[in-house]
Design an enzyme around this catalytic site. Structure first.
Site, PDB file in Angstrom:
ATOM      1  N   SER A  45      -6.615   2.112   1.751  1.00  0.00           N
ATOM      2  CA  SER A  45      -6.741   0.689   2.056  1.00  0.00           C
ATOM      3  C   SER A  45      -7.509   0.482   3.359  1.00  0.00           C
ATOM      4  O   SER A  45      -8.627   0.958   3.495  1.00  0.00           O
ATOM      5  CB  SER A  45      -5.343   0.055   2.088  1.00  0.00           C
ATOM      6  OG  SER A  45      -5.428  -1.347   2.048  1.00  0.00           O
ATOM      7  N   ASP A 159      -5.287  -1.112  -4.706  1.00  0.00           N
ATOM      8  CA  ASP A 159      -4.957  -0.535  -3.411  1.00  0.00           C
ATOM      9  C   ASP A 159      -4.273   0.827  -3.535  1.00  0.00           C
ATOM     10  O   ASP A 159      -3.309   0.995  -4.265  1.00  0.00           O
ATOM     11  CB  ASP A 159      -4.038  -1.502  -2.660  1.00  0.00           C
ATOM     12  CG  ASP A 159      -3.958  -1.212  -1.187  1.00  0.00           C
ATOM     13  OD1 ASP A 159      -3.474  -0.116  -0.831  1.00  0.00           O
ATOM     14  OD2 ASP A 159      -4.366  -2.069  -0.380  1.00  0.00           O
TER      15      ASP A 159
END
Length: 311
Positions: A45, A159
């Site tokens: 991320s 993510d």
């Protein structure tokens, strides 16, 4: 003659944490100042984004943008749309990366790099180690409920924090002998939504949240500006004790990622674990960059005696 000992191959695992991930900039600054330069960088991320800036040699540019960004500039990155599996399309984030020069193929850089994403279909983690680095970052930052998934090689990716929030295992697989890991979520679970938070403390994220929904409602067919303004006022209510949409989403993700992180780190411990204290920085509080960067820098300085033992 005494034999010359080569330094171990150093891996840096940069964890997920949205705006708190700007602390990774301070971590890298402090490591470099101490003469500790990672050979392998793996990120999840926001960790993938900051790690990409480092391997591309563009960390100073990212730092300058982060430290000077206002909440209005952060809002401009939010290309809201009604469809696509997320509130934000992500094209403006990719455009920012390209403006900063973070856009070459991963395999063209001198340092090993991998961005971690999650396959939406299978739930498995995916290590992105080739192709344009900005596309790998785009997939890794697709935060569920906020940023739309990214299509890579016929797979929808989201993510990486859903599968591997602090990618120690990836660093080890890429040949790192000493691994430094940064966990951004170590002190977040149990963070209270209390009345002690001042209006100034919630103003910027509240404005960002309001602007996000104003743009979303503005795309509804037939919606008039005055109707949107009535539903989402320009100034958010002050002093409310109730958590907002982003607060609820953020703390829910924090709880999930904390459990995953503890499990993964128990089975795959790094040599050095850095845990910056970032509990006062929320999901979208990118305007607190200076504070986050300073805490990342301080965290490394505190751990230098341990770090030098491994060097």
């Amino acid at each position: 003659m005494m034999p010359v000992m080569a330094h171990p191959r150093i891996g840096l695992a940069l964890g997920s944490g949205s705006a708190r991930g700007l602390a990774h900039i301070g971590v890298l600054d402090a490591l470099i100042e101490a003469g500790i330069e990672p050979d392998v960088v793996c990120g999840t991320s926001i960790g993938a984004l900051v790690g990409a800036a480092y391997v591309a040699g563009k960390l100073p540019g990212l730092r300058h943008w982060a430290e000077s960004a206002t909440w209005r500039q952060v809002v401009r990155l939010m290309d809201v749309r009604l469809s696509g599996g997320g509130l934000i399309d992500g094209k403006q984030v990719v455009a920012l990366l390209r403006r900063l020069g973070i856009d070459a193929p991963i395999e063209s850089y001198d340092k090993r790099y991998a961005a971690v994403a999650t396959d939406l279909g299978t739930g498995r983690e995916v290590w992105l180690q080739s192709g344009p680095i900005h596309e790998a970052v785009r997939a890794s930052i697709a935060l569920p409920g906020i940023v739309s998934p990214s299509l890579v090689d016929d797979r929808w990716l989201v993510d990486g924090g859903l599968a591997n929030p602090v990618p120690v295992s990836v660093c080890r697989a890429l040949g790192a002998e000493v691994i430094i890991a940064v966990n951004l979520n170590g002190d977040l679970v149990g963070r209270r939504f209390d009345k002690a938070r001042t209006p100034a403390a919630v103003a910027a994220p509240s404005r960002i949240s309001s602007e996000l929904f104003r743009r979303l409602l503005g795309q509804v067919p037939g919606a008039r500006p005055e109707q949107v303004a009535e539903i989402v006022p320009d100034q958010p209510p002050r002093g409310s004790a109730a958590p907002g949409y982003l607060d609820v989403l953020a703390n829910s993700l924090n709880i999930m990622q904390d459990h995953i992180t503890r499990t993964r780190l128990a089975g795959e411990p790094p040599h050095v674990l850095l845990v910056p204290r970032l509990g006062n920085i929320g999901l979208m509080e990118f305007t607190k960059a200076r504070e986050a960067i300073a805490e990342g820098h301080h965290c490394v300085q505190h751990a230098l005696p341990t770090l030098r033992r491994y060097m």
